[in-house]
Design a protein around this motif. Structure first.
Motif, PDB file in Angstrom:
ATOM      1  N   ALA A 139       0.776  -1.059  -0.082  1.00  0.00           N
ATOM      2  CA  ALA A 139       0.099   0.141  -0.044  1.00  0.00           C
ATOM      3  C   ALA A 139       0.884   1.107   0.092  1.00  0.00           C
ATOM      4  N   LYS A 140       0.312   2.216  -0.515  1.00  0.00           N
ATOM      5  CA  LYS A 140       0.842   3.719  -0.437  1.00  0.00           C
ATOM      6  C   LYS A 140       0.285   4.339   1.071  1.00  0.00           C
ATOM      7  N   VAL A 141       1.186   4.670   1.863  1.00  0.00           N
ATOM      8  CA  VAL A 141       0.837   4.925   3.206  1.00  0.00           C
ATOM      9  C   VAL A 141       1.036   6.268   3.478  1.00  0.00           C
ATOM     10  N   THR A 142       0.075   6.949   4.157  1.00  0.00           N
ATOM     11  CA  THR A 142       0.181   8.288   4.784  1.00  0.00           C
ATOM     12  C   THR A 142      -0.017   8.093   6.513  1.00  0.00           C
ATOM     13  N   ILE A 143       0.948   8.686   7.156  1.00  0.00           N
ATOM     14  CA  ILE A 143       0.657   8.913   8.406  1.00  0.00           C
ATOM     15  C   ILE A 143       0.085  10.358   8.802  1.00  0.00           C
ATOM     16  N   TYR A 144      -1.189  10.260   9.473  1.00  0.00           N
ATOM     17  CA  TYR A 144      -1.489  11.315  10.045  1.00  0.00           C
ATOM     18  C   TYR A 144      -1.477  11.397  11.603  1.00  0.00           C
ATOM     19  N   ALA A 145      -0.886  12.692  12.052  1.00  0.00           N
ATOM     20  CA  ALA A 145      -0.546  12.397  13.461  1.00  0.00           C
ATOM     21  C   ALA A 145      -0.380  13.788  13.954  1.00  0.00           C
ATOM     22  N   ARG A 146      -0.796  14.033  15.376  1.00  0.00           N
ATOM     23  CA  ARG A 146      -0.218  15.347  15.985  1.00  0.00           C
ATOM     24  C   ARG A 146       1.128  15.389  16.118  1.00  0.00           C
ATOM     25  N   ASP A 147       1.814  14.510  16.401  1.00  0.00           N
ATOM     26  CA  ASP A 147       3.253  14.335  16.718  1.00  0.00           C
ATOM     27  C   ASP A 147       3.978  13.312  16.013  1.00  0.00           C
ATOM     28  N   LEU A 148       5.216  13.751  15.487  1.00  0.00           N
ATOM     29  CA  LEU A 148       6.263  12.724  15.029  1.00  0.00           C
ATOM     30  C   LEU A 148       6.651  11.839  16.305  1.00  0.00           C
ATOM     31  N   LEU A 149       7.170  10.664  16.100  1.00  0.00           N
ATOM     32  CA  LEU A 149       7.826   9.996  17.027  1.00  0.00           C
ATOM     33  C   LEU A 149       8.459  10.661  18.295  1.00  0.00           C
ATOM     34  N   PRO A 150       9.401  11.454  17.915  1.00  0.00           N
ATOM     35  CA  PRO A 150      10.022  11.897  19.284  1.00  0.00           C
ATOM     36  C   PRO A 150       9.133  12.880  20.149  1.00  0.00           C
ATOM     37  N   GLN A 151       8.107  13.190  19.812  1.00  0.00           N
ATOM     38  CA  GLN A 151       7.126  13.832  20.752  1.00  0.00           C
ATOM     39  C   GLN A 151       6.178  13.108  21.236  1.00  0.00           C
ATOM     40  N   ALA A 152       5.925  11.880  20.669  1.00  0.00           N
ATOM     41  CA  ALA A 152       4.903  10.955  20.899  1.00  0.00           C
ATOM     42  C   ALA A 152       5.326  10.272  22.479  1.00  0.00           C
ATOM     43  N   ARG A 153       4.209   9.629  22.907  1.00  0.00           N
ATOM     44  CA  ARG A 153       4.394   9.285  24.029  1.00  0.00           C
ATOM     45  C   ARG A 153       5.205   8.116  24.107  1.00  0.00           C
ATOM     46  N   SER A 154       5.515   7.301  23.040  1.00  0.00           N
ATOM     47  CA  SER A 154       6.347   6.172  22.923  1.00  0.00           C
ATOM     48  C   SER A 154       7.812   6.574  23.231  1.00  0.00           C
ATOM     49  N   ALA A 155       8.072   7.744  22.729  1.00  0.00           N
ATOM     50  CA  ALA A 155       9.425   8.104  23.015  1.00  0.00           C
ATOM     51  C   ALA A 155       9.870   8.136  24.481  1.00  0.00           C
ATOM     52  N   ARG A 156       8.998   7.993  25.387  1.00  0.00           N
ATOM     53  CA  ARG A 156       9.371   8.226  26.715  1.00  0.00           C
ATOM     54  C   ARG A 156       9.166   6.862  27.272  1.00  0.00           C
ATOM     55  N   ALA A 157       9.257   5.848  26.668  1.00  0.00           N
ATOM     56  CA  ALA A 157       9.375   4.406  27.359  1.00  0.00           C
ATOM     57  C   ALA A 157      10.688   3.821  27.703  1.00  0.00           C
ATOM     58  N   THR A 158      10.775   2.914  28.624  1.00  0.00           N
ATOM     59  CA  THR A 158      12.123   2.411  29.024  1.00  0.00           C
ATOM     60  C   THR A 158      12.876   2.034  27.981  1.00  0.00           C
TER      61      THR A 158
END
Ligand SMILES: Cc1cc2nc3c(=O)[nH]c(=O)nc-3n(C[C@H](O)[C@H](O)[C@H](O)COP(=O)(O)OP(=O)(O)OC[C@H]3O[C@@H](n4cnc5c(N)ncnc54)[C@H](O)[C@@H]3O)c2cc1C
Length: 399
Positions: A139-158
């Motif tokens: 598929a051709k994929v577009t990500i729609y999001a408020r934040d890219l990874l460095p600002q997403a909560r996932s970046a604050r995991a162990t």
């Protein structure tokens, strides 16, 4: 993470194995207890560098909310107008660990009608892996999001391999979920192999030391019972991780009667996340910074198949009150390249990553932070955790 099976194995090892390890007491020569009572031939503890745990070396303190669902992650589908929405959120403390397995399931549902274009909502662990897998499926994929990874909560995991950490309540998820969980965990584990051995070490295996005044049995016996019944599934994949070994006293630089060593996979999230984003864009992926306020807005996208990965934010966006916050805080010490292991001591967990040394207070176990949606920093908690680590290393003997 501990498992019931490991607990049984450990108990057996403790009973059978600790008698014959005396005499090999130098750091580099010590033996581990084994089931046969003989030290393991590979029980050499490599020279360990101390963590420089001082409050003035804290360069950041971050807080994140684990998106916990008692029933386990949401992976069903629904129609929003003429758009198929495939949900992929609610992974508790296991989002990185289960990401490839969970996203494989979500992408399978999304690609059932072979769409040419797929939209992914969210650019955290689940959004990025969904996007990459949908690209691989054509598929051709577009990500729609408020934040890219460095600002997403996932970046604050162990950044640890913790596939059953706060993943569900056993009684609510039901017996069928264990099989699905095992499938997700095994798929993820296998996929993470592709990121081992790369420059920047996005993913690596490292040693973990559990340092204590009491045995693991005693640690377990003294643990406050978890009143909710968080699921523990690690025994289902016991073959993927080596069991912890009790090292003889004096065989390591740690000054404590009980030192156990295990090995675990870990994610250096700065580098691993960068790798994922680079792979996504290199495969023609597009990113649109967007904030959605209602599910109906997803139906307005040009893509008619959407994989929905908003993490904890599903609670507000989807009005999904089955998402419960579990607060977690990390104190970040300046990275030390020479420290290549993790350690737990007196309810503080330390993990050395390439992008910082993660220090976390973990007293209270799975209940810590449960239903707490406060994302403000608790400086006192961070200072106390660092002081505990400093106390451990004040008695550390250099090999
Ligand atoms: C302290 C702590 C330690 C952890 N440690 C580990 C660990 O060691 N191992 C592990 O496997 N897991 C760990 N976890 C759990 C893991 O971090 C989460 O399960 C995971 O990050 C969830 O990822 P996600 O992609 O679902 O959500 P998120 O990372 O929150 O991403 C959500 C994305 O959706 C976007 N979004 C949200 N709402 C909207 C909206 N309305 N409009 C547009 N975009 C939106 C956001 O901008 C973001 O891009 C830890 C969690 C915490 C709190």
């Amino acid at each position: 993470m501990t498992s019931r099976l490991n607990s049984v194995i450990d108990r057996r090892r403790l009973l059978q194995g600790t008698a014959s390890v005396g005499g090999l007491s130098l750091f580099g020569l010590a033996g581990c207890a084994t089931g046969s009572g003989r030290p393991r031939y590979d029980a050499i503890v490599p020279p360990l560098a101390p963590v420089r745990a001082h409050a003035d070396r804290l360069f950041d303190i971050t807080v994140c909310l684990r998106p916990f669902r008692a029933a386990g992650p949401r992976l069903d589908t629904e129609q929003v107008g003429d758009t198929l929405v495939v949900h992929n959120y609610g992974h508790g403390g296991s989002g990185w660990s289960l990401s490839w397995g969970s996203s494989t399931i979500a992408v399978g549902k999304a690609m059932a009608s072979s769409p040419r274009e797929v939209a992914v909502i969210g650019c955290g662990a689940l959004g990025l892996t969904s996007a990459i897998l949908a690209q691989r499926a054509g598929a051709k994929v577009t990500i729609y999001a408020r934040d890219l990874l460095p600002q997403a909560r996932s970046a604050r995991a162990t950044g640890s391999w913790t596939p059953s950490s706060r993943i569900c309540l056993e009684s609510v998820a039901g017996p069928g979920f264990a099989t699905l969980w095992e499938q997700m965990a095994r798929t993820s584990h296998k996929t993470y192999r592709n990121y081992l051995g790369l420059p920047g070490k996005p993913v690596e295996w490292t040693d973990r030391y559990n340092v204590s005044d009491i045995s693991r049995e005693e640690q377990r016996a003294r643990r406050t019972p978890d009143p909710l019944g968080f699921a523990e599934y690690d025994h289902l994949i016991a073959d993927l991780n080596p069991a912890p070994q009790l090292l003889p006293r004096g065989g390591t630089p740690f000054d404590a009667p009980f030192v156990y060593r295990s090995e675990s996979m870990m994610f250096n999230i700065a580098d691993y996340g960068h790798t994922l984003m680079t792979d996504f864009f290199a495969a023609g992926g597009e990113f649109r910074r967007t904030e959605f306020h209602t599910p109906a807005e997803l139906g307005l996208l040009k893509e008619k198949v959407v994989i929905n990965c908003p993490g904890y934010a599903a609670r507000a966006l989807w009005r999904d009150e089955s998402i419960v916050p579990v607060r977690g805080q990390i104190a970040w010490l300046i990275p030390q390249g020479e420290v290549n292991y993790g350690v737990t001591y007196k309810n503080v967990s330390v993990l050395s990553r390439t992008d910082g040394i993660v220090v976390q207070a973990v007293e209270g176990g799975d209940m810590k932070g449960y239903k707490d949606d406060n994302e403000t920093v608790d400086r006192a908690e961070a200072d106390k955790a660092v002081a505990t680590v400093a106390e451990l290393y004040s008695r550390f003997r250099r090999g």
